[in-house]
Write an enzyme that holds these catalytic residues in place. Structure first.
Site, PDB file in Angstrom:
ATOM      1  N   VAL A  14       0.839  -1.208   0.000  1.00  0.00           N
ATOM      2  CA  VAL A  14       0.000   0.000   0.000  1.00  0.00           C
ATOM      3  C   VAL A  14       0.876   1.261   0.000  1.00  0.00           C
ATOM      4  CG1 VAL A  14      -1.831   1.262   1.185  1.00  0.00           C
ATOM      5  CG2 VAL A  14      -1.853  -1.232   1.199  1.00  0.00           C
ATOM      6  N   GLY A 134     -11.148  -1.247   0.976  1.00  0.00           N
ATOM      7  CA  GLY A 134     -10.136  -0.700   0.057  1.00  0.00           C
ATOM      8  C   GLY A 134     -10.538   0.591  -0.611  1.00  0.00           C
ATOM      9  N   GLY A 187      -1.983 -15.232  -5.599  1.00  0.00           N
ATOM     10  CA  GLY A 187      -1.675 -14.112  -4.693  1.00  0.00           C
ATOM     11  C   GLY A 187      -2.909 -13.459  -4.090  1.00  0.00           C
ATOM     12  N   ASP A 201     -10.785 -11.084   9.105  1.00  0.00           N
ATOM     13  CA  ASP A 201     -10.569  -9.806   8.419  1.00  0.00           C
ATOM     14  C   ASP A 201     -11.919  -9.095   8.220  1.00  0.00           C
ATOM     15  OD1 ASP A 201      -8.891  -7.960   6.591  1.00  0.00           O
ATOM     16  OD2 ASP A 201     -10.499  -8.646   5.257  1.00  0.00           O
ATOM     17  N   LYS A 205     -13.420  -5.386   9.792  1.00  0.00           N
ATOM     18  CA  LYS A 205     -14.028  -4.311   8.989  1.00  0.00           C
ATOM     19  C   LYS A 205     -15.474  -4.048   9.414  1.00  0.00           C
ATOM     20  CE  LYS A 205     -11.090  -5.544   5.084  1.00  0.00           C
ATOM     21  NZ  LYS A 205     -10.990  -6.447   3.928  1.00  0.00           N
ATOM     22  N   GLY A 311      -5.609  -4.189  -2.627  1.00  0.00           N
ATOM     23  CA  GLY A 311      -4.666  -3.976  -3.728  1.00  0.00           C
ATOM     24  C   GLY A 311      -3.994  -2.625  -3.592  1.00  0.00           C
TER      25      GLY A 311
HETATM   26  N1  LIG Z   1      -2.437  -4.894   0.865  1.00  0.00           N
HETATM   27  C1  LIG Z   1      -3.674  -4.468   0.730  1.00  0.00           C
HETATM   28  O1  LIG Z   1      -4.313  -4.662  -0.306  1.00  0.00           O
HETATM   29  C2  LIG Z   1      -4.343  -3.714   1.855  1.00  0.00           C
HETATM   30  C3  LIG Z   1      -5.654  -3.243   1.683  1.00  0.00           C
HETATM   31  C4  LIG Z   1      -6.260  -2.507   2.709  1.00  0.00           C
HETATM   32  C5  LIG Z   1      -5.561  -2.272   3.874  1.00  0.00           C
HETATM   33  N2  LIG Z   1      -4.294  -2.766   4.021  1.00  0.00           N
HETATM   34  C6  LIG Z   1      -3.596  -2.486   5.268  1.00  0.00           C
HETATM   35  O2  LIG Z   1      -2.482  -1.641   4.971  1.00  0.00           O
HETATM   36  C7  LIG Z   1      -1.425  -1.888   5.883  1.00  0.00           C
HETATM   37  C8  LIG Z   1      -0.146  -2.181   5.097  1.00  0.00           C
HETATM   38  O3  LIG Z   1      -0.352  -3.347   4.329  1.00  0.00           O
HETATM   39  P1  LIG Z   1       0.657  -3.764   3.157  1.00  0.00           P
HETATM   40  O4  LIG Z   1      -0.036  -4.825   2.384  1.00  0.00           O
HETATM   41  O5  LIG Z   1       1.162  -2.563   2.436  1.00  0.00           O
HETATM   42  O6  LIG Z   1       1.849  -4.410   3.998  1.00  0.00           O
HETATM   43  P2  LIG Z   1       3.345  -4.717   3.530  1.00  0.00           P
HETATM   44  O7  LIG Z   1       3.424  -4.828   2.049  1.00  0.00           O
HETATM   45  O8  LIG Z   1       3.835  -5.842   4.345  1.00  0.00           O
HETATM   46  O9  LIG Z   1       4.136  -3.390   3.944  1.00  0.00           O
HETATM   47  C9  LIG Z   1       4.498  -3.103   5.263  1.00  0.00           C
HETATM   48  C10 LIG Z   1       5.531  -1.995   5.260  1.00  0.00           C
HETATM   49  O10 LIG Z   1       5.869  -1.660   6.598  1.00  0.00           O
HETATM   50  C11 LIG Z   1       7.280  -1.546   6.687  1.00  0.00           C
HETATM   51  N3  LIG Z   1       7.696  -1.796   8.073  1.00  0.00           N
HETATM   52  C12 LIG Z   1       7.523  -2.930   8.813  1.00  0.00           C
HETATM   53  N4  LIG Z   1       8.022  -2.756  10.041  1.00  0.00           N
HETATM   54  C13 LIG Z   1       8.529  -1.497  10.084  1.00  0.00           C
HETATM   55  C14 LIG Z   1       9.223  -0.720  11.062  1.00  0.00           C
HETATM   56  N5  LIG Z   1       9.470  -1.208  12.278  1.00  0.00           N
HETATM   57  N6  LIG Z   1       9.603   0.529  10.731  1.00  0.00           N
HETATM   58  C15 LIG Z   1       9.365   1.044   9.509  1.00  0.00           C
HETATM   59  N7  LIG Z   1       8.721   0.368   8.529  1.00  0.00           N
HETATM   60  C16 LIG Z   1       8.323  -0.883   8.821  1.00  0.00           C
HETATM   61  C17 LIG Z   1       7.817  -2.557   5.716  1.00  0.00           C
HETATM   62  O11 LIG Z   1       9.148  -2.220   5.359  1.00  0.00           O
HETATM   63  P3  LIG Z   1       9.975  -3.026   4.221  1.00  0.00           P
HETATM   64  O12 LIG Z   1       9.302  -2.612   2.925  1.00  0.00           O
HETATM   65  O13 LIG Z   1      11.356  -2.560   4.321  1.00  0.00           O
HETATM   66  O14 LIG Z   1       9.762  -4.478   4.534  1.00  0.00           O
HETATM   67  C18 LIG Z   1       6.836  -2.377   4.561  1.00  0.00           C
HETATM   68  O15 LIG Z   1       7.238  -1.338   3.715  1.00  0.00           O
HETATM   69  C19 LIG Z   1      -1.912  -3.035   6.775  1.00  0.00           C
HETATM   70  O16 LIG Z   1      -2.449  -2.514   7.955  1.00  0.00           O
HETATM   71  C20 LIG Z   1      -3.001  -3.690   5.945  1.00  0.00           C
HETATM   72  O17 LIG Z   1      -3.983  -4.345   6.731  1.00  0.00           O
HETATM   73  C21 LIG Z   1      -3.688  -3.479   3.048  1.00  0.00           C
END
Ligand SMILES: NC(=O)c1ccc[n+]([C@@H]2O[C@H](COP(=O)([O-])OP(=O)(O)OC[C@H]3O[C@@H](n4cnc5c(N)ncnc54)[C@H](OP(=O)(O)O)[C@@H]3O)[C@@H](O)[C@H]2O)c1
Length: 441
Positions: A14, A134, A187, A201, A205, A311
């Site tokens: 994200v 989303g 995925g 999940d 929500k 996404g």
């Molecule tokens: N993915 C989706 O479609 C989606 C949809 C709606 C909501 N969300 C929500 O959005 C949030 C993020 O999801 P995501 O899918 O983007 O997760 P993700 O791809 O795992 O990204 C997590 C990010 O956090 C960083 N991070 C982890 N620990 C950290 C720390 N201690 N200090 C600084 N940065 C740190 C990671 O760094 P690195 O990149 O260096 O590993 C990564 O960039 C979650 O709460 C999720 O529930 C996601």
């Protein structure tokens, strides 16, 4: 033009999506808002982690505290996920009076009440459009567009993974396990899929929507949750034969009350379970990874919101909407123009699942001999539970055959008790399958 500086923690799926969308449309946003949006810093865990979209190395830091504490950073976006370090990050920013934007439904579900109280205490706002469905702008719609409504019914298809699996099971007559494996390969499902397919999940929500709608914080422990693991292709087929589609629905509704002052007047059903949706209802046509939220307001009537529920790009759209709100609130000096969540129905409570009333689809596996139906219907009748229709398909060979009953409105507790008794009959060969039916009346 006034500039607002953003500090983002998290640059993964994200986070990198947000940065990319801002690179593409940041100038457009600035001209629409009359505020220049500037990404000042992005904290990540490791610089060389692969990301869907690149983030300039010069912007990145491994020290999230340096982002939160930077006096130039006015708005914090938390896109780390989880309920531990993310909570520390959000609290640190709020306590500095900085507005925080999050997409973290797990964090809000577990600690929302506390976080909103801290936001209020420090006169900071907490924005969370991306936490539910989303790209669908459902939080803003409920908080602002529908502020003049009481929410009588909310039905949400809010988990894309489950909807993808159920859609393919229906369209292809496929088994749950095969479709889950496919979703994992593509995925759409995690290697450890429980959060999605066991309904948690969706629970996060729907709890957020229920709290927003009814003005008291709905705790996860009060939400009844059933996932989709037990849905079989047989049930999909029988449901289709009866004119229904099985969907995992998050449901928030006020039960019909005989007298306006009856005791359960301020109690709300909040639950997540697989549901038979009539094919004629619009939610039955929401397919694959798409999400939809159906809201009935007492003034507006029925409304439907449809779009991608997850996404990098769809979620980024929701985050940028919060960025715009935060920027405008700073520009106009109105940090809490629209408060994130204000408790306003102190007497509200969640109705225990046993007290909810619905129609049911029940599939029994019974021995193929006369008198079986009489035994089953006698137990149901003794519990004042009425059968509305029945199918016993021909052509099933073997020791047991399926028997499907559609049941009139009945309290959940009575239904569960009656089925437990029926399950003990020697003519019943495996535990009955019970799926609730929604009529959307
Ligand atoms: N993915 C989706 O479609 C989606 C949809 C709606 C909501 N969300 C929500 O959005 C949030 C993020 O999801 P995501 O899918 O983007 O997760 P993700 O791809 O795992 O990204 C997590 C990010 O956090 C960083 N991070 C982890 N620990 C950290 C720390 N201690 N200090 C600084 N940065 C740190 C990671 O760094 P690195 O990149 O260096 O590993 C990564 O960039 C979650 O709460 C999720 O529930 C996601």
């Amino acid at each position: 033009m006034r500039q607002v500086n953003i500090g983002m923690i998290g640059g993964g799926t994200v986070g990198s999506g947000v940065y990319h969308a801002w690179e593409c449309n940041g100038d457009l946003m600035s001209s629409r808002l009359g505020v220049k949006i500037n990404f000042q810093k992005v904290a990540v865990k490791a610089f060389d982690e692969p990301r869907p979209y690149a983030i300039p190395r010069a912007l990145m830091t491994l020290d999230w505290q340096s982002v939160v504490n930077d006096p130039a950073v006015q708005v914090i976006i938390e896109l780390v996920g989880g309920t531990t370090i993310a909570k520390t990050m959000v609290l640190a920013a709020l306590k500095l009076g900085k507005p925080v934007i999050t997409a973290n439904k797990a964090l809000l579900s577990a600690h929302g009440e506390e976080l909103f109280a801290v936001a209020k205490q420090y006169n900071a706002n907490l924005y969370y459009e991306a936490s539910v469905a989303g790209g669908i702008p459902i939080i803003k719609t409920m908080r602002e567009s529908f502020v003049g409504n009481r929410f009588t019914h909310i039905y949400g298809i809010v988990n894309g993974t489950c909807n993808y699996i159920l859609t393919r099971m229906k369209l292809e007559g496929a088994d749950f396990a095969d479709m889950l494996a496919d979703a994992q390969r593509l995925g759409y499902a995690e290697a450890e899929p429980s959060l999605d397919i066991d309904g948690f999940d969706a629970e996060h929500k729907i709890g957020i929507l229920a709290s927003l709608a009814h003005g008291f914080w709905v705790k996860p422990k009060d939400i009844y949750v059933e996932g989709i693991r037990h849905i079989s292709k047989l049930d999909m087929q029988f449901a289709a034969q009866l004119g229904y589609t099985i969907k995992l629905l998050g449901i928030v509704k006020k039960p019909a009350v005989a007298k306006p002052k009856a005791k359960n007047g301020s109690r709300v059903q909040v639950s997540v379970y697989p549901t038979l949706v009539p094919n004629a209802h619009v939610l039955a046509s929401v397919n694959h990874v798409f999400n939809a939220v159906f809201i009935r307001g007492d003034v507006v009537g029925d409304t439907l919101f449809y779009g991608r529920g997850a996404g990098k790009d769809a979620t980024a759209s929701a985050v940028l909407s919060d960025v715009a709100d935060a920027a405008l609130d700073l520009k106009h000096g109105s940090k809490s123009r629209v408060p994130p969540f204000v408790p306003h129905e102190m007497a509200g409570a969640v109705l225990p699942i046993g007290e909810t009333v619905s129609r049911y689809y029940v599939r029994f596996s019974v021995v193929d001999k006369p008198g079986v139906l009489a035994k089953i219907s006698a137990i149901l009748a003794a519990s004042k539970i009425g059968i509305s229709s029945l199918i016993q398909p021909e052509g099933h060979q073997g020791e047991s055959v399926p028997l499907i009953l559609m049941i009139h409105d009945a309290p959940n507790a009575a239904m569960t008790k009656a089925l437990a008794k029926i399950a003990k009959l020697p003519v019943v060969k495996s535990p009955p399958v019970m799926i609730r039916v929604e009529s959307f009346e």
